[in-house]
Design a protein around this motif. Sequence first.
Motif, PDB file in Angstrom:
ATOM      1  N   SER A   1      27.530  99.264  78.636  1.00 31.05           N
ATOM      2  CA  SER A   1      26.470  98.460  79.224  1.00 31.05           C
ATOM      3  C   SER A   1      26.548  98.540  80.744  1.00 31.05           C
ATOM      4  O   SER A   1      27.621  98.558  81.325  1.00 31.05           O
ATOM      5  CB  SER A   1      26.619  97.025  78.743  1.00 31.05           C
ATOM      6  N   ARG A  32      33.622  91.684  84.933  1.00 30.01           N
ATOM      7  CA  ARG A  32      33.170  92.256  83.674  1.00 30.01           C
ATOM      8  C   ARG A  32      34.361  92.362  82.730  1.00 30.01           C
ATOM      9  O   ARG A  32      35.394  92.928  83.079  1.00 30.01           O
ATOM     10  CB  ARG A  32      32.572  93.628  83.921  1.00 30.01           C
ATOM     11  N   GLN A  35      31.856  93.946  77.296  1.00 30.62           N
ATOM     12  CA  GLN A  35      30.415  93.966  77.545  1.00 30.62           C
ATOM     13  C   GLN A  35      29.913  92.648  78.113  1.00 30.62           C
ATOM     14  O   GLN A  35      28.721  92.470  78.319  1.00 30.62           O
ATOM     15  CB  GLN A  35      29.667  94.297  76.257  1.00 30.62           C
ATOM     16  N   ASP A  36      30.835  91.718  78.379  1.00 32.16           N
ATOM     17  CA  ASP A  36      30.465  90.402  78.903  1.00 32.16           C
ATOM     18  C   ASP A  36      30.652  90.344  80.412  1.00 32.16           C
ATOM     19  O   ASP A  36      31.501  91.031  80.977  1.00 32.16           O
ATOM     20  CB  ASP A  36      31.326  89.311  78.261  1.00 32.16           C
ATOM     21  N   PHE A  37      29.876  89.495  81.054  1.00 31.91           N
ATOM     22  CA  PHE A  37      30.011  89.220  82.476  1.00 31.91           C
ATOM     23  C   PHE A  37      30.407  87.758  82.621  1.00 31.91           C
ATOM     24  O   PHE A  37      29.685  86.871  82.184  1.00 31.91           O
ATOM     25  CB  PHE A  37      28.699  89.494  83.215  1.00 31.91           C
ATOM     26  N   ILE A  38      31.556  87.519  83.223  1.00 34.78           N
ATOM     27  CA  ILE A  38      32.082  86.167  83.373  1.00 34.78           C
ATOM     28  C   ILE A  38      31.884  85.728  84.821  1.00 34.78           C
ATOM     29  O   ILE A  38      32.428  86.345  85.743  1.00 34.78           O
ATOM     30  CB  ILE A  38      33.590  86.121  83.022  1.00 34.78           C
TER      31      ILE A  38
END
Length: 50
Positions: A1, A32, A35-38
């Motif tokens: 992603s 990142r 696939q997650d953005f924190i």
Amino acid sequence: SKLPQGNIKPLSGKLKGYFRLRVGKWRVIFKRIGQDFIIVDIRHRGDAYR
């Protein structure tokens, strides 16, 4: 992603591995993970990197 759209730059120094998104006078610091953005922090530009 891929990274989200916008004014995004990778950070360096003690914040290496993080990114910043510029939103007007505000800075969104995020990381990142997979696939997650924190989102780690949201600060005014004068205080963002201190």
